[in-house]
Scaffold this active site. Structure first.
Site, short mmCIF file in Angstrom:
data_model
loop_
_atom_site.label_atom_id
_atom_site.label_comp_id
_atom_site.label_asym_id
_atom_site.label_seq_id
_atom_site.Cartn_x
_atom_site.Cartn_y
_atom_site.Cartn_z
N THR A 1 -78.68 -38.60 80.82
CA THR A 1 -79.05 -39.45 81.95
C THR A 1 -79.44 -38.61 83.15
OG1 THR A 1 -76.71 -39.67 82.57
CG2 THR A 1 -77.66 -41.44 81.24
N ARG A 21 -75.55 -48.32 76.49
CA ARG A 21 -74.64 -49.46 76.57
C ARG A 21 -74.26 -49.89 77.99
NH1 ARG A 21 -73.94 -46.49 72.31
NH2 ARG A 21 -73.81 -47.51 70.30
N ASP A 37 -82.55 -37.45 71.68
CA ASP A 37 -83.68 -37.12 72.54
C ASP A 37 -84.25 -35.72 72.35
OD1 ASP A 37 -81.71 -35.50 73.86
OD2 ASP A 37 -81.17 -37.22 75.12
N HIS A 90 -76.40 -39.06 65.28
CA HIS A 90 -77.11 -40.34 65.39
C HIS A 90 -78.62 -40.17 65.20
CE1 HIS A 90 -73.56 -42.21 67.84
NE2 HIS A 90 -73.34 -42.16 66.55
N CYS A 136 -88.15 -40.74 50.35
CA CYS A 136 -88.14 -39.33 49.95
C CYS A 136 -87.64 -38.38 51.04
CB CYS A 136 -89.52 -38.88 49.47
SG CYS A 136 -90.74 -38.67 50.81
N SER A 186 -68.49 -41.37 76.59
CA SER A 186 -67.39 -42.28 76.90
C SER A 186 -66.37 -42.32 75.78
CB SER A 186 -67.94 -43.69 77.16
OG SER A 186 -68.71 -44.13 76.04
N ASN A 202 -66.96 -36.18 82.20
CA ASN A 202 -67.62 -37.48 82.12
C ASN A 202 -67.47 -38.18 83.46
OD1 ASN A 202 -69.04 -39.36 80.31
ND2 ASN A 202 -67.28 -40.70 80.61
#
Length: 251
Positions: free
Chosen positions: A27, A35, A103, A120, A131, A194, A218
């Site tokens: 960010t 979220r 990203d 992810h 494939c 988080s 965080n």
């Protein structure tokens, strides 16, 4: 003692550091969160994997998001946090960067691809669901513009960005590798997560159970804060820039 110096000393004393990153590091480069209020999923509904596979309409919608850059997951530049991690990898301190982000900013920031474990996936290219062949996104723009089905040149299987969608199985090989890195680390640094999305958030837990010290950086508190040796609710880029300065001063 400053927060940066405390973290620098922990890094200096460690032999095997695993960095675990979430949306908070990106960010700061302008990549939207998933979220949080105002994040990606508050503006558009996620397309579930099963719906992507079953529905041409859903596939068309997914590819339109890619080429219109609706989600904004790619195209940003790495920040001081990404560059600091790359330096720590280069110094031999960080053995792996386990990331929830899609990203490609760790690689763009200088971390070798084989040191990044993307649990992810990655939104900067596509893969065949049959494939596994990699396809660059720009190669797929023409069939999208022609409203054609976007399929693999190798086997004619369906193509999808290389992200892990809702309902899609987690990549077993990457989870196994991330687990192994966590369990052999002596320091786990969480940057911008988080720690609520499992099984990914279980990686720092495994590190702690194996005896590693835990650092959490965080903006907001996390459920794992009570298990951390150091918790810093601050911006990642400026902190990590100061940490690198402190490390240089120690040499």
């Amino acid at each position: 003692m400053s927060h940066a110096k405390k973290l620098a000393e922990l890094i200096k004393a460690a032999d095997r550091v695993v960095v675990f990153t979430g949306a908070g590091i990106s960010t700061e480069s302008g990549i939207p969160d998933f979220r949080s209020p105002g994040g990606v999923w508050s503006k558009m509904e996620p397309i579930y994997f099963q719906d992507f596979v079953a529905s041409r309409e859903k596939r068309r919608e997914a590819w339109t998001r890619v080429f219109n850059k609706s989600a904004g997951w790619v195209g940003a530049s790495p920040n001081d946090g990404h560059r600091a991690i790359a330096k720590l990898v280069d110094m031999g301190k960080v053995t792996a960067v386990v990331t929830q982000n899609v990203d490609n900013l760790h690689q763009d920031g200088g971390v070798p691809d084989d040191k990044v474990i993307e649990i992810h996936g990655n939104a900067s290219y596509a893969k065949c669901l049959d494939c596994g062949m990699r396809h660059e996104l720009e190669e797929l723009r023409a069939p999208w513009e022609a409203d054609e089905e976007i399929i693999c040149v190798n086997c004619a299987g369906l193509l999808k960005t290389a992200t892990i969608s809702f309902g899609q199985p987690m990549p077993e090989d990457k989870m196994e590798r991330a687990t192994a890195e966590a369990e052999t680390s002596d320091l786990c640094i969480v940057l911008g997560s988080s720690l609520v999305v499992y099984p990914a958030a279980g990686i720092p837990v495994m590190a702690v159970r194996a005896g590693a010290r835990l650092v959490i950086v965080n903006r907001e508190p996390t459920d794992l804060d009570p298990y951390a040796h150091l918790v810093l609710n601050t911006e990642i880029g400026p902190l990590m820039q100061d940490v690198m300065s402190e490390l240089e001063a120690m040499d």
